[in-house]
Scaffold this motif. Sequence first.
Motif, PDB file in Angstrom:
ATOM      1  N   GLU A  46      41.982  21.242   2.041  1.00 48.78           N
ATOM      2  CA  GLU A  46      43.239  20.743   2.611  1.00 48.78           C
ATOM      3  C   GLU A  46      43.475  21.222   3.954  1.00 48.78           C
ATOM      4  O   GLU A  46      43.017  22.246   4.395  1.00 48.78           O
ATOM      5  CB  GLU A  46      44.435  21.192   1.881  1.00 48.78           C
ATOM      6  CG  GLU A  46      44.539  20.760   0.419  1.00 48.78           C
ATOM      7  CD  GLU A  46      45.154  19.187   0.403  1.00 48.78           C
ATOM      8  OE1 GLU A  46      45.327  18.866   1.488  1.00 48.78           O
ATOM      9  OE2 GLU A  46      45.396  18.906  -0.726  1.00 48.78           O
ATOM     10  N   THR A  47      43.739  20.276   4.889  1.00 49.26           N
ATOM     11  CA  THR A  47      43.815  20.803   6.243  1.00 49.26           C
ATOM     12  C   THR A  47      45.068  20.112   7.065  1.00 49.26           C
ATOM     13  O   THR A  47      45.359  18.986   6.754  1.00 49.26           O
ATOM     14  CB  THR A  47      42.478  20.370   7.254  1.00 49.26           C
ATOM     15  OG1 THR A  47      42.407  20.914   8.526  1.00 49.26           O
ATOM     16  CG2 THR A  47      42.347  18.702   6.997  1.00 49.26           C
ATOM     17  N   PHE A  48      45.329  20.804   8.304  1.00 51.31           N
ATOM     18  CA  PHE A  48      46.502  20.089   9.101  1.00 51.31           C
ATOM     19  C   PHE A  48      46.351  20.804  10.428  1.00 51.31           C
ATOM     20  O   PHE A  48      45.777  21.934  10.422  1.00 51.31           O
ATOM     21  CB  PHE A  48      47.793  20.290   8.481  1.00 51.31           C
ATOM     22  CG  PHE A  48      48.348  21.761   8.363  1.00 51.31           C
ATOM     23  CD1 PHE A  48      49.143  22.361   9.563  1.00 51.31           C
ATOM     24  CD2 PHE A  48      48.276  22.429   7.277  1.00 51.31           C
ATOM     25  CE1 PHE A  48      49.437  23.747   9.303  1.00 51.31           C
ATOM     26  CE2 PHE A  48      48.753  23.643   7.238  1.00 51.31           C
ATOM     27  CZ  PHE A  48      49.509  24.268   8.221  1.00 51.31           C
ATOM     28  N   SER A  49      46.743  20.327  11.217  1.00 48.87           N
ATOM     29  CA  SER A  49      46.785  20.654  12.869  1.00 48.87           C
ATOM     30  C   SER A  49      48.169  20.554  13.179  1.00 48.87           C
ATOM     31  O   SER A  49      48.877  19.754  13.211  1.00 48.87           O
ATOM     32  CB  SER A  49      45.643  19.792  13.638  1.00 48.87           C
ATOM     33  OG  SER A  49      44.609  20.022  13.475  1.00 48.87           O
ATOM     34  N   VAL A  50      48.409  21.554  14.010  1.00 40.03           N
ATOM     35  CA  VAL A  50      49.725  21.825  14.614  1.00 40.03           C
ATOM     36  C   VAL A  50      49.668  22.546  16.021  1.00 40.03           C
ATOM     37  O   VAL A  50      48.686  23.335  16.292  1.00 40.03           O
ATOM     38  CB  VAL A  50      50.690  22.586  13.782  1.00 40.03           C
ATOM     39  CG1 VAL A  50      51.065  21.972  12.547  1.00 40.03           C
ATOM     40  CG2 VAL A  50      50.199  23.970  13.630  1.00 40.03           C
ATOM     41  N   PRO A  51      50.687  22.196  16.946  1.00 42.50           N
ATOM     42  CA  PRO A  51      50.776  22.886  18.220  1.00 42.50           C
ATOM     43  C   PRO A  51      51.693  24.291  17.629  1.00 42.50           C
ATOM     44  O   PRO A  51      52.249  24.279  16.685  1.00 42.50           O
ATOM     45  CB  PRO A  51      51.728  22.248  18.879  1.00 42.50           C
ATOM     46  CG  PRO A  51      52.514  21.448  18.148  1.00 42.50           C
ATOM     47  CD  PRO A  51      51.467  21.097  16.869  1.00 42.50           C
ATOM     48  N   THR A  52      51.354  25.295  18.372  1.00 40.38           N
ATOM     49  CA  THR A  52      51.924  26.473  18.093  1.00 40.38           C
ATOM     50  C   THR A  52      52.362  27.191  19.491  1.00 40.38           C
ATOM     51  O   THR A  52      51.904  27.011  20.425  1.00 40.38           O
ATOM     52  CB  THR A  52      50.753  27.643  17.525  1.00 40.38           C
ATOM     53  OG1 THR A  52      49.989  27.851  18.491  1.00 40.38           O
ATOM     54  CG2 THR A  52      50.507  27.124  16.269  1.00 40.38           C
ATOM     55  N   GLU A  53      53.426  28.131  19.321  1.00 43.70           N
ATOM     56  CA  GLU A  53      53.805  28.894  20.275  1.00 43.70           C
ATOM     57  C   GLU A  53      53.160  30.253  20.669  1.00 43.70           C
ATOM     58  O   GLU A  53      53.020  30.720  19.479  1.00 43.70           O
ATOM     59  CB  GLU A  53      55.441  29.192  20.202  1.00 43.70           C
ATOM     60  CG  GLU A  53      56.178  28.007  20.180  1.00 43.70           C
ATOM     61  CD  GLU A  53      57.684  28.390  20.050  1.00 43.70           C
ATOM     62  OE1 GLU A  53      58.092  29.764  20.471  1.00 43.70           O
ATOM     63  OE2 GLU A  53      58.394  27.539  19.559  1.00 43.70           O
ATOM     64  N   ASN A  54      52.943  30.751  21.594  1.00 44.72           N
ATOM     65  CA  ASN A  54      51.931  31.924  21.694  1.00 44.72           C
ATOM     66  C   ASN A  54      52.940  33.187  21.234  1.00 44.72           C
ATOM     67  O   ASN A  54      54.078  33.328  21.818  1.00 44.72           O
ATOM     68  CB  ASN A  54      51.595  32.061  23.146  1.00 44.72           C
ATOM     69  CG  ASN A  54      50.757  33.286  23.457  1.00 44.72           C
ATOM     70  OD1 ASN A  54      49.782  33.417  22.769  1.00 44.72           O
ATOM     71  ND2 ASN A  54      50.797  34.059  24.629  1.00 44.72           N
ATOM     72  N   GLY A  55      52.199  33.813  20.408  1.00 43.54           N
ATOM     73  CA  GLY A  55      52.871  35.029  19.879  1.00 43.54           C
ATOM     74  C   GLY A  55      53.689  34.893  18.558  1.00 43.54           C
ATOM     75  O   GLY A  55      54.227  36.033  17.930  1.00 43.54           O
ATOM     76  N   LYS A  56      54.135  33.584  18.538  1.00 42.26           N
ATOM     77  CA  LYS A  56      55.162  33.381  17.220  1.00 42.26           C
ATOM     78  C   LYS A  56      54.338  33.593  15.955  1.00 42.26           C
ATOM     79  O   LYS A  56      53.246  32.975  15.743  1.00 42.26           O
ATOM     80  CB  LYS A  56      55.634  32.057  17.627  1.00 42.26           C
ATOM     81  CG  LYS A  56      56.871  31.754  16.351  1.00 42.26           C
ATOM     82  CD  LYS A  56      57.576  30.488  16.925  1.00 42.26           C
ATOM     83  CE  LYS A  56      58.820  30.196  15.718  1.00 42.26           C
ATOM     84  NZ  LYS A  56      59.401  28.913  16.136  1.00 42.26           N
ATOM     85  N   TRP A  57      54.971  33.994  14.788  1.00 47.18           N
ATOM     86  CA  TRP A  57      54.363  34.013  13.608  1.00 47.18           C
ATOM     87  C   TRP A  57      54.782  32.862  12.751  1.00 47.18           C
ATOM     88  O   TRP A  57      55.973  32.094  12.879  1.00 47.18           O
ATOM     89  CB  TRP A  57      54.936  35.310  12.946  1.00 47.18           C
ATOM     90  CG  TRP A  57      54.343  36.517  13.359  1.00 47.18           C
ATOM     91  CD1 TRP A  57      55.101  37.311  14.145  1.00 47.18           C
ATOM     92  CD2 TRP A  57      53.133  36.861  13.033  1.00 47.18           C
ATOM     93  NE1 TRP A  57      54.093  38.477  14.346  1.00 47.18           N
ATOM     94  CE2 TRP A  57      53.136  38.346  13.582  1.00 47.18           C
ATOM     95  CE3 TRP A  57      51.957  36.513  12.309  1.00 47.18           C
ATOM     96  CZ2 TRP A  57      51.740  39.035  13.720  1.00 47.18           C
ATOM     97  CZ3 TRP A  57      50.812  37.283  12.347  1.00 47.18           C
ATOM     98  CH2 TRP A  57      50.764  38.480  12.882  1.00 47.18           C
TER      99      TRP A  57
END
Lengths: 557, 173
Positions: A522-533
């Motif tokens: 199972e896989t997905f891709s997402v943008p993230t914010e630096n340092g956010k959990w």
Amino acid sequence: MQHDPRGAHPTTRIPKPALLCAGVLTLLASACNKSSNRGATAAAAPAISGTWKYQTVASTANGLDYANVQEKPIRKAVVQLLRQPGGEVLATGTTSDTGTWSLQWNGTGNVVVRVQALIQTPDMRVEDNTSGDALWTAQSPVIAFANKDLTGQNFTAQLGWNGTGYASDAARVSAPFAILDTAYEAVRQILAARPALTIPPVKINWSPKNTPTGGNVALGQIGTSNYDGTEVYILGKEDVDTDEFDTFTVVHEWGHFFEAQLSRSDNPGNMHTTGDLLTPPLAFGEGYGYGLAAIVNAPNNLYADATGPRQSVGAGSFDIEQMPTNADPKPGWYSEFTIAGLLYDLYDDTPNEAGDTVALGLGPILDVLTGPQKTTQGLTSIFSFLHYLKQANAAQAAAIDATAARNISPVADIWGSTETNNAGAVYHLPVFQLVTVGGPPVTVTLHGREGGGAAGVGLQGAQSNKLPANRLIRFQGTGGQITFNVTTTPPTGAPTDHDVALQPFDSGTAPGVVNGVQSGTETFSVPTENGKWYVVRIIDIGDLDGVYTATVSVVNA
Amino acid sequence: MSSFRTCVRITRMALLAVVVAACSGGSDTARPAACTPTRPHFKHSAPIAITATDVTNTSATVRLLFEVDTYGLEVEIYGVDGLHVSSAASVTHGHRAGDAVTIPVAFTAPAGALSYLAVHVTGTFDGRSDRAVVTFPVGQATAESDAAPDVVEDHEGQRVHVREAVRSRSTTR
């Protein structure tokens, strides 16, 4: 539905100023006369006044106590004076905290007084989900009004119990008012502790037809008393399960509404029962519901839920003040009962357990629920709650840890990183498995169907909210796109793989479930914010029993 | 107002660029329970699954599935809303986790109306006294049987369900 048979007169609406004046007692009445009383003159109109009460019975370990019927005031509810026949609204007000009411009308003739299961501030109402969401209303006998003050108009919404059963569904007048008053008591205590809170409107549905059958709620088939994410539903089926007088159940379900609206709930819901090892947000959400019910109902700490013929069965009741020593077979951070008792002990000033030396009251608990718990980058759990509670009450942090020392380790962060109670299996820890973006893959263990047998049969996949069927992964964003992968391997000789689904959380926002394949990765891709959990919940959804592993990696996309 | 989240109600995509909402008919085998990560918050019930199959107007098969060791079991099977149970097999008192029991039930149900077969269970589950109750619908509600004569529309256009109160016998609490 019928049109009001008493409504022969043209429909008239009470103007807004009249509603603002509603409920004023005689002393203030003259200021409102012109707007609230049709046909009134500048002179004070005659007043009609009295009380509204409802009958109720206590829910005990032996069911509902019909031998001791009590009367309580219908508080803060909308009350109307209506022409009879005709149904024209002549004056509108609200009852006081003691159930008293006074309305003014300058006229002569027969009238009735109605009280609605409706409180205007905050907006709380009890409606009949089996009658097109009609607002529950009680109506007085006809009164001859002779254009002069008339006092002593005291009415009771009766229980309807005839000694062996309810005389009829129609006789059960008090039920919606009991529910309204219980919910109002929760609101009253919360606002007394934190007056600045604004409670959103809530609609509570009750009907004598509400029965523990899943199906069409318009027929009363509500499954059980529940909060469905929008509205509260309360059971009312005589001889099966009625909850209108089960004040703990009413507060518990209303508490889910409060948590969802003013705090946050990552609780996946679904079935939960004695001895369950629950995924942390479910354990906290349900334990919070019981804890709040105990706080609101204090000093009565007995959770009781009357069921069965004549509502005479109270099996399943438990004393929340006595947790975790009573009726909590598997105490710990995964137990709703442990958390219920802990929340109550944090609140109360009765140090009856070892280590219970705090008496925070309700305010600090609300501060956490409506403050940092609402925005936590983790999940809403006992760990996030205790961490923030200790931060906000630093002087009592050690005492909070001591109170929580009931198979819960001293909490150091929102992740439960210091937890040593593994709930009987080493793979339950850490509670939140850390995975580093771009770092080595991490192996986690799940228990498919938690032993098989009863799992997945009849409970409609209820095992998916249990601890063994869930692993929680946390990772820290990089500021770029990442790809999250979970790979399972078919057991030797098995025709299919253990199947998992993924539920990503971004500070409580959980837009959906990733369930792309039945076997493999199972896989997905997402943008993230630096340092956010971020948190991802891995959920076993397969049909295979047994313990298995899954490999988790997070890589830069 | 709603915070109810299901697979088919994906409204906020701040986090997920590529979330597969497979539950709404996607690539995986349909598993509705797991595909609804947030379900209603149910109240507590004993760890026993109570189901009914082959429900007709005269009979049903009730199945009890024990999730934990259970003893002191008492099972009441009865009807409400006019349904009368004529026979139901008795159930032994003790069961191990994973045991399943089927109970054939015969009953008479009112014609042309909705009634319910109720199953009420008490016992000691995993060492703790508890209870569970479930109803199973028999028949169909009709518009006639479902009408509430005391539901009216008031002068403000609001539907109200009016019940008759009584004068208080006393003025003291």
